[in-house]
Design an enzyme around this catalytic site. Sequence first.
Site, PDB file in Angstrom:
ATOM      1  N   LYS A 257      28.822 -35.682  44.262  1.00 21.87           N
ATOM      2  CA  LYS A 257      30.058 -34.980  44.453  1.00 21.87           C
ATOM      3  C   LYS A 257      30.127 -34.352  45.751  1.00 21.87           C
ATOM      4  O   LYS A 257      31.096 -34.213  46.476  1.00 21.87           O
ATOM      5  CB  LYS A 257      30.314 -33.957  43.268  1.00 21.87           C
ATOM      6  CG  LYS A 257      30.471 -34.383  41.766  1.00 21.87           C
ATOM      7  CD  LYS A 257      31.673 -35.510  42.016  1.00 21.87           C
ATOM      8  CE  LYS A 257      32.098 -35.795  40.584  1.00 21.87           C
ATOM      9  NZ  LYS A 257      33.268 -36.910  40.519  1.00 21.87           N
TER      10      LYS A 257
ATOM     11  N   VAL B  50      35.805 -49.693  38.652  1.00 21.88           N
ATOM     12  CA  VAL B  50      35.769 -49.140  40.066  1.00 21.88           C
ATOM     13  C   VAL B  50      34.235 -49.519  40.598  1.00 21.88           C
ATOM     14  O   VAL B  50      34.171 -49.230  41.825  1.00 21.88           O
ATOM     15  CB  VAL B  50      35.756 -47.677  40.261  1.00 21.88           C
ATOM     16  CG1 VAL B  50      37.255 -47.170  39.654  1.00 21.88           C
ATOM     17  CG2 VAL B  50      34.708 -46.959  39.517  1.00 21.88           C
TER      18      VAL B  50
ATOM     19  N   GLY C  21      40.269 -44.012  35.424  1.00 21.71           N
ATOM     20  CA  GLY C  21      39.593 -43.273  34.310  1.00 21.71           C
ATOM     21  C   GLY C  21      40.649 -42.689  33.667  1.00 21.71           C
ATOM     22  O   GLY C  21      40.223 -41.446  32.836  1.00 21.71           O
TER      23      GLY C  21
ATOM     24  N   TYR D 255      24.115 -36.272  39.880  1.00 20.14           N
ATOM     25  CA  TYR D 255      25.251 -36.028  39.671  1.00 20.14           C
ATOM     26  C   TYR D 255      25.813 -35.152  40.775  1.00 20.14           C
ATOM     27  O   TYR D 255      26.856 -35.566  41.637  1.00 20.14           O
ATOM     28  CB  TYR D 255      25.811 -35.458  38.207  1.00 20.14           C
ATOM     29  CG  TYR D 255      27.236 -35.161  38.306  1.00 20.14           C
ATOM     30  CD1 TYR D 255      28.300 -36.084  37.911  1.00 20.14           C
ATOM     31  CD2 TYR D 255      27.602 -33.819  38.256  1.00 20.14           C
ATOM     32  CE1 TYR D 255      29.579 -35.889  38.030  1.00 20.14           C
ATOM     33  CE2 TYR D 255      28.961 -33.457  37.864  1.00 20.14           C
ATOM     34  CZ  TYR D 255      29.931 -34.434  37.878  1.00 20.14           C
ATOM     35  OH  TYR D 255      31.315 -34.079  37.741  1.00 20.14           O
TER      36      TYR D 255
ATOM     37  N   SER E  32      33.801 -31.682  41.881  1.00 16.53           N
ATOM     38  CA  SER E  32      33.336 -30.660  40.917  1.00 16.53           C
ATOM     39  C   SER E  32      32.633 -29.797  41.959  1.00 16.53           C
ATOM     40  O   SER E  32      32.312 -29.950  42.930  1.00 16.53           O
ATOM     41  CB  SER E  32      32.388 -31.267  39.932  1.00 16.53           C
ATOM     42  OG  SER E  32      31.509 -30.100  39.471  1.00 16.53           O
TER      43      SER E  32
END
Length: 245
Positions: free
Chosen positions: A172, A62, A11, A168, A146
């Site tokens: 993480k 990915v 990325g 999200y 994060s």
Amino acid sequence: MSETKIALVTGANKGIGYEIAAGLGGLGYRVGVGARDATRRATAVGKLRAAGVDAFEVPLDVTDDRSVAAAAELVERLAGRLDALVNNAGIPGEMGPGWLQEPTTLDLEVVRTVVDTNVLGVVRVTNAMLPLLRRSASPRIVNVSSSVGSLTRQADPDIEIGPVMAAYAPSKSFLNALTLQYARQFAGTDILINAACPGLVATDFTGFHGPRTPAEGAATPIRLATLPDGGPTGSFFEDDGVVPW
């Protein structure tokens, strides 16, 4: 084999990933710019080379096994080994108004998509690149995470951790737990693996909201990618130190 250290950043065509690539390049690393979009990838490599970085393109999705395998073959052909892998590629997933992903109304397909990129993508890339990392005298792996993945902070009502993000944030937390499992397996080897929180950075990922620049967000991942031998492993860091799990 060349003494120049080799890094791959996923990325890396924009935002924090680009700045990680630029920072490592500034330290003398030869940097593979991993990205899906061919135009953006080429543009990023052109900018890096113009700034004096020895950068090369690595086509990389990915979420695609074949793409990851081809990327590993390309890095082997062009560089022969890998000294630092920074798993930076990540997505927030579809958000509702106010950047909400409420668990009671969450589309499971959103969860699958987020986990496939943010977690399974890290497994795909790390395992594919591991033979190249093992050829390094000081291999380093950094998983860009994060602080919203910190269960300790999420559970503390006195800490402002942002909106509910039921796809999200758990992705993480999953990535952090995965980082620990890799660290346990790598115990007693030269491979150091850690998670890094870049903070709230103003990029297209955040809708350009946030007090930090991409370069500031890249600082901790760069530090962890260049740790000296005997450095920490199996930990979660931000600029101010360790992030609680």
